[in-house]
Design a protein around this motif. Structure first.
Motif, PDB file in Angstrom:
ATOM      1  N   PHE A  36       0.859  -1.194   0.000  1.00  0.00           N
ATOM      2  CA  PHE A  36       0.000   0.000   0.000  1.00  0.00           C
ATOM      3  C   PHE A  36       0.885   1.229   0.000  1.00  0.00           C
ATOM      4  O   PHE A  36       2.104   1.137   0.164  1.00  0.00           O
ATOM      5  CB  PHE A  36      -0.913   0.021   1.230  1.00  0.00           C
ATOM      6  N   LEU A  92       2.478   4.299   1.653  1.00  0.00           N
ATOM      7  CA  LEU A  92       2.745   4.685   3.041  1.00  0.00           C
ATOM      8  C   LEU A  92       2.031   5.993   3.357  1.00  0.00           C
ATOM      9  O   LEU A  92       1.897   6.854   2.486  1.00  0.00           O
ATOM     10  CB  LEU A  92       4.249   4.870   3.259  1.00  0.00           C
ATOM     11  N   GLY A 151       0.093   1.481  11.814  1.00  0.00           N
ATOM     12  CA  GLY A 151       1.017   0.888  10.853  1.00  0.00           C
ATOM     13  C   GLY A 151       2.469   0.948  11.266  1.00  0.00           C
ATOM     14  O   GLY A 151       3.340   1.353  10.492  1.00  0.00           O
ATOM     15  N   THR A 190       4.219  -1.793  12.108  1.00  0.00           N
ATOM     16  CA  THR A 190       4.938  -2.999  11.708  1.00  0.00           C
ATOM     17  C   THR A 190       5.793  -2.790  10.463  1.00  0.00           C
ATOM     18  O   THR A 190       6.947  -3.200  10.412  1.00  0.00           O
ATOM     19  CB  THR A 190       3.940  -4.155  11.451  1.00  0.00           C
TER      20      THR A 190
HETATM   21  P1  ADP Z   1       0.128  -1.114  14.631  1.00  0.00           P
HETATM   22  O1  ADP Z   1       0.684   0.257  14.554  1.00  0.00           O
HETATM   23  O2  ADP Z   1      -1.039  -1.192  15.550  1.00  0.00           O
HETATM   24  O3  ADP Z   1       1.172  -2.159  14.904  1.00  0.00           O
HETATM   25  P2  ADP Z   1      -0.041  -2.476  12.147  1.00  0.00           P
HETATM   26  O4  ADP Z   1       1.338  -2.289  11.711  1.00  0.00           O
HETATM   27  O5  ADP Z   1      -0.442  -3.811  12.659  1.00  0.00           O
HETATM   28  O6  ADP Z   1      -0.469  -1.389  13.184  1.00  0.00           O
HETATM   29  O7  ADP Z   1      -0.983  -2.052  10.943  1.00  0.00           O
HETATM   30  C1  ADP Z   1      -2.368  -2.142  11.035  1.00  0.00           C
HETATM   31  C2  ADP Z   1      -2.979  -2.487   9.699  1.00  0.00           C
HETATM   32  O8  ADP Z   1      -2.881  -1.399   8.820  1.00  0.00           O
HETATM   33  C3  ADP Z   1      -2.305  -3.665   9.017  1.00  0.00           C
HETATM   34  O9  ADP Z   1      -3.302  -4.447   8.437  1.00  0.00           O
HETATM   35  C4  ADP Z   1      -1.446  -2.997   7.970  1.00  0.00           C
HETATM   36  O10 ADP Z   1      -1.244  -3.827   6.868  1.00  0.00           O
HETATM   37  C5  ADP Z   1      -2.272  -1.794   7.600  1.00  0.00           C
HETATM   38  N1  ADP Z   1      -1.507  -0.657   7.110  1.00  0.00           N
HETATM   39  C6  ADP Z   1      -0.360  -0.174   7.641  1.00  0.00           C
HETATM   40  N2  ADP Z   1       0.058   0.905   6.962  1.00  0.00           N
HETATM   41  C7  ADP Z   1      -0.841   1.123   5.982  1.00  0.00           C
HETATM   42  C8  ADP Z   1      -0.966   2.089   4.938  1.00  0.00           C
HETATM   43  N3  ADP Z   1      -0.079   3.061   4.781  1.00  0.00           N
HETATM   44  N4  ADP Z   1      -2.026   2.011   4.122  1.00  0.00           N
HETATM   45  C9  ADP Z   1      -2.942   1.042   4.292  1.00  0.00           C
HETATM   46  N5  ADP Z   1      -2.887   0.100   5.244  1.00  0.00           N
HETATM   47  C10 ADP Z   1      -1.853   0.124   6.093  1.00  0.00           C
END
Ligand code: ADP
Ligand code: MG
Length: 701
Positions: free
Chosen positions: A269, A271, A303, A305
Motif C-alpha cells: 500500500f 505509506l 502501521g 509494523t
Molecule cells: P500497529 O501500529 O497497531 O502495529 P499495524 O502495523 O499492525 O499497526 O498495521 C495495522 C494495519 O494497517 C495492518 O493491516 C497494515 O497492513 C495496515 N496498514 C499499515 N500501513 C498502511 C498504509 N499506509 N495504508 C494502508 N494500510 C496500512
C-alpha cells in the motif's frame, strides 16, 4: 549538613533505639538521617485552631481540643473490649475511645492532667467521641517548634501498632533539626533561585517539615519539586547527549538491495505521510555515526509494523542482523507471519524464537545467528536470554514497550560490542511533553495519522440486561460475514475466578450461537501455546466467527475481518486497556463496533472511562483522561522505567513544574554543556554526586 553527617545511621538520633530503627527501616525504608529528612509529609493538618467541646459540630471533622481525662474504663463488647476515657474541658465532656493498644494506653495516660487531643470526632450514641486520638501533654505541646500546619508523614499499620505514630515521627524530625541546626548544602545556583524566586535549601527543608502557614509551605514544596524534576531532567539530557557524542553506533550508510526491492516491488500500500516521516527520522539516525535510541509512538493500527520491517531491511542492507521482540507469543507469531508475507519472494532468512520452540530447532537458530546466516530474528523474551548470541546485531526493535523494563532494554544493548540501534515501539499514547520528560533519554517519533479509509469504530455502552439485543446484533454482523471478539477481563489475583467467568461466558455464547451455524474459538492464558495458535489460526482464517478470549489479544493482534469487539465487565478495564482492545477492530474496510458491557452498578470513575470511550477514538485524548483519572501508573510503565523514583513531586499533578524544570535544565546545558562555569558549580557538584547514585535524593542535601 554535609554528606557524611547525613549518612549517620538513625540509631544515633536521640529517641531512636534499635527497635524503632529496624521498624523505620523495614516499614519506611528510613535508615539514615537523610532518609528521615527526605521522608516528606503526605499532607498537612491545620492546627491553628483549638476547639472547646461545646463548639464541636457533627461534621466528622478533624479537630484539636484541650482538656483532661477524668475517668477511664474498659467496656466489654461483642467483639473484644474497648477502652473509653471521659475527656472534659470547662464547656463539657466527650469520649476518647481505643479499640487496640489498650494496655499501653492505660499504663501511660495521666488522669487529670491537661492534654491536647487531636482526631476526627464522631457523634455516637448521643455524645461526641474521638477514636484513637493523637495525644500530647499540654506542657509538651507548648514546648518545641510550634507547628501550625501539622505534617502527616507516610505510615503503616505496623508502625501505628508499635506506637511509632505521626507524633513520634514529628518529634524525631524536630530532634534531627535541633541537633543539626537544619543547615543544608545549597544544590541550586543563586541565579536560578533568583530567577524562579525559589527559597533556599535550608528554608525549604525547614518549611516542608515545620510550615508556619500555607504560603511558606507552598514555596517549600515548589522549590523541592522543582529540584527533584530538575535533576532528573538534567540527568536524562546528559545521558542523551553522552550517548550521541560518545557511544558509537553502526552507521548504516547504504540503502541497498533489500530496502529498495521491498520499497519498489513489495510495498502492499502507499505509506502514509506519517509513516514516511518516521522512516526518514529513523533512517537519519541509522545513517549517523551515533547509536539510535528512539521511541516510536503510534496509535493502534497506525502501521508501525511496516516501519519496523523497513528499518530492519536497512540493517540487513548494511550487513547487519536485526531482531524484533514482542511481549507475547501470539504477537511474535503474528509479527513473524506478517513480515514473511510482506517480504514475499525476497530472499532473506528469518526465524521465530519463542519459549515453545523445541530444542533442536532452537539450536539451529542459535547456530545461524552466530554464523550470521540468519538475518532477521522475531521473538519473545526468549530472544533476551544470554544464550542467544548474534554474529553482528545492528538493530533491535522492541514492540509495545510498556511491557518491557529498562533492565530488559539494557540486555539488548549488550548483545553486541558496539550496541545495536534500538527502536522501541509503543501504542500507548503518551502526551508529548510528558513522554519527553519520562523518556528524556530517548528520541521520539510519532505516527500521528491512520492509514486512509479507516472508519472510526462506533462505540456503545450496553447494560447486561440488554444482552439479548446485543446477541441479535452480533448475529446480524456475522450474517454479513464479519467476525466478533468477546473479551473477558483477567486480573491475576483471581485467575481462577476469571477463568470461571470466561468459561461461563463461553458456554452461554455456545448456547446462543450453536453449531453448525456458528463456530467459536477460545483463547486464554491457561492454554498451551500450540492450542492457542491453532485457535488463533482458525479465527484468522475465518473458520470460526467468534473469538472468546481474555486480554491475551489486547496487543497487536491484526485480523481485519473482525469488526465487532464485545468487552465484558468493561468497568474492570482501565482506559488505555479498553482503547487497546478496541484497536483490534476497525482494521478492515467495514464499519466496526465496540460494545462495552457492564452491570448497572458503576463507580463514577468507571462511568467516566466508559463515556470517554464512547465519545472519542483519539488515543491521545484518551491518554489525557486516563492520566487525570489515575496518574501515570502502568499507563507508561514508570514503575518499570526506574527513572522516576519520585519522593515529593507528582508527574501528573506537577506537570507544570516538570515542564519548567525541563526547560531550565535544557537552558543550563545549552549555555554550559559541561557544567564547567563557576555559576553552575552547585549543579556540577550535585550532578556528580547524583550520577553515582540511583536515588535522586540520596545525595542532594
Ligand atoms: P500497529 O501500529 O497497531 O502495529 P499495524 O502495523 O499492525 O499497526 O498495521 C495495522 C494495519 O494497517 C495492518 O493491516 C497494515 O497492513 C495496515 N496498514 C499499515 N500501513 C498502511 C498504509 N499506509 N495504508 C494502508 N494500510 C496500512
Ligand atoms: Mg503492532
Amino acid at each position: 549538613m554535609n554528606a557524611s553527617v547525613l549518612q549517620t545511621p538513625l540509631t544515633y538520633l536521640k529517641g531512636v533505639g534499635p527497635n524503632r530503627a529496624s521498624l523505620l527501616a523495614s516499614e519506611l525504608g528510613v535508615h539514615s538521617y537523610q532518609d528521615l529528612l527526605h521522608l516528606f509529609p503526605n499532607r498537612y493538618i491545620d492546627k491553628t485552631r483549638y476547639y472547646t467541646i461545646s463548639q464541636l459540630q457533627r461534621t466528622n471533622a478533624e479537630v484539636q481540643v484541650v482538656g483532661k481525662i477524668i475517668h477511664l474504663k474498659t467496656v466489654e463488647q461483642k467483639k473484644g473490649k474497648r477502652l473509653v476515657a471521659t475527656f472534659a474541658d470547662d464547656s463539657g465532656e466527650m469520649e476518647l475511645v481505643w479499640f487496640h493498644g489498650q494496655k499501653w494506653i492505660r499504663e501511660n495516660l495521666e488522669i487529670n492532667t491537661p492534654y491536647v487531643v487531636f482526631g476526627r470526632v464522631q457523634w455516637y450514641s448521643g455524645r461526641f467521641s474521638m477514636p484513637h486520638p493523637e495525644m500530647e501533654l499540654l506542657s509538651e505541646h507548648q514546648k518545641g517548634y510550634r507547628v501550625a500546619m501539622q505534617p502527616v508523614y507516610p505510615s503503616t499499620e505496623k508502625l501505628q501498632k508499635k506506637g511509632v505514630t505521626n507524633r513520634v515521627l514529628n518529634r524525631l524530625m524536630q530532634q534531627l533539626f535541633m541537633e543539626h541546626k537544619g543547615r543544608f548544602a545549597e544544590t541550586l545556583p543563586p541565579y536560578l533561585l533568583q530567577e524562579l524566586r525559589l527559597p533556599g535549601k535550608d528554608e525549604a527543608m525547614f518549611n516542608i517539615h515545620f510550615p508556619k502557614n500555607q504560603a511558606l509551605l507552598a514555596r517549600a514544596q515548589f522549590r523541592l519539586k522543582f529540584e527533584e524534576f530538575f535533576y532528573i531532567q538534567l540527568q536524562l539530557l546528559l545521558k542523551n547527549r553522552y550517548r550521541k557524542l560518545k557511544i558509537k553506533g553502526h552507521p548504516f550508510e547504504k540503502v541497498g538491495y533489500y530496502f529498495n526491492t521491498f520499497f519498489h516491488e513489495h510495498l502492499p500500500f502507499k505509506l502514509t505521510g506519517a509513516q514516511k516521516k518516521v522512516i526518514r527520522e529513523i533512517r537519519a539516525d541509522l545513517g549517523s555515526k551515533a547509536q539510535m535510541n528512539r521511541l516510536l509512538q503510534g496509535d493502534v493500527g497506525s502501521g508501525k509494523t511496516i516501519v519496523a520491517l523497513m528499518a530492519m531491511l536497512l540493517a540487513v542492507d548494511n550487513g547487519f542482523q536485526a531482531c524484533i521482540v514482542a511481549p507475547t507469543e501470539i504477537l511474535a507469531i503474528q509479527h513473524y507471519n506478517s513480515i514473511r508475507e510482506l517480504l514475499g519472494g525476497i530472499d532473506l532468512s528469518s526465524a521465530l524464537l519463542t519459549g515453545s520452540v523445541k530444542k533442536k530447532a532452537r539450536n539451529e537458530i542459535h547456530a545461524a545467528l552466530e554464523d550470521g546466516s540468519l538475518h532477521i530474528l522475531v521473538g519473545t523474551h526468549a530472544v533476551l536470554e544470554d544464550r542467544v548470541q548474534f554474529h553482528n546485531l545492528g538493530l533491535a526493535i522492541i514492540d509495545e514497550q510498556h511491557r518491557f523494563g529498562v533492565a530488559q532494554r539494557s540486555k539488548l544493548w549488550h548483545k553486541n560490542e558496539i550496541p545495536p540501534h534500538i527502536l522501541i515501539m509503543t501504542a500507548t499514547p503518551i502526551p508529548r511533553t510528558l513522554a519527553m520528560s519520562l523518556y528524556g533519554d530517548l528520541d521520539i517519533s510519532v505516527i500521528d495519522e491512520l492509514p486512509p479509509g479507516r472508519k472510526a469504530v462506533k462505540t456503545v455502552h450496553r447494560y447486561d440486561t440488554n444482552r439479548l439485543k446485543v446477541f441479535r446484533f452480533l448475529k446480524d454482523e456475522i450474517g454479513k460475514g464479519r467476525q466478533v471478539y468477546v473479551v473477558y477481563p483477567l486480573i491475576q489475583e483471581s485467575e481462577a475466578l476469571d477463568y470461571k467467568d470466561l468459561m461461563d461466558g463461553y458456554e452461554s455464547m455456545a448456547r446462543e450461537f450453536p453449531l453448525p451455524n456458528y463456530q467459536i474459538s477460545i483463547v486464554h492464558g491457561q492454554m498451551k501455546a500450540e492450542d492457542k495458535d491453532i485457535e488463533m489460526e482458525r479465527f484468522a482464517k475465518g473458520q470460526t466467527q467468534i473469538m472468546v478470549a481474555t486480554t491475551v489479544i489486547e496487543v497487536g493482534v491484526n485480523i481485519p475481518n473482525a469488526s465487532v469487539m464485545v468487552i465484558e465487565s468493561a468497568e474492570r478495564f482501565g482506559l488505555s486497556q479498553l482503547h487497546q482492545l478496541r484497536g483490534r477492530v476497525g482494521r478492515g474496510a467495514e464499519q466496526s463496533y465496540c460494545i462495552l458491557m457492564t452491570g448497572h452498578k458503576l463507580s463514577s470513575e468507571a462511568r467516566t472511562r466508559l463515556e470517554t470511550m464512547v465519545q472519542t477514538n483519539d488515543g491521545f485524548e484518551i491518554a489525557e483522561v486516563d492520566l487525570r483519572l489515575r496518574g501515570p501508573g502502568d499507563l507508561m510503565g514508570t514503575q518499570q522505567s526506574g527513572v522516576l523514583n519520585l519522593k515529593i513531586a507528582d508527574v501528573i499533578k506537577d506537570r507544570d513544574i516538570l515542564k519548567t524544570a525541563r526547560f531550565h535544565a535544557q537552558q543550563v546545558l545549552k549555555g554550559d554543556p559541561r557544567l564547567s562555569m563557576e555559576k553552575n558549580l552547585p549543579i556540577r557538584v550535585t550532578q556528580a554526586q547524583l550520577s553515582r547514585h540511583k536515588d535522586i535524593w540520596t545525595y542532594i542535601s
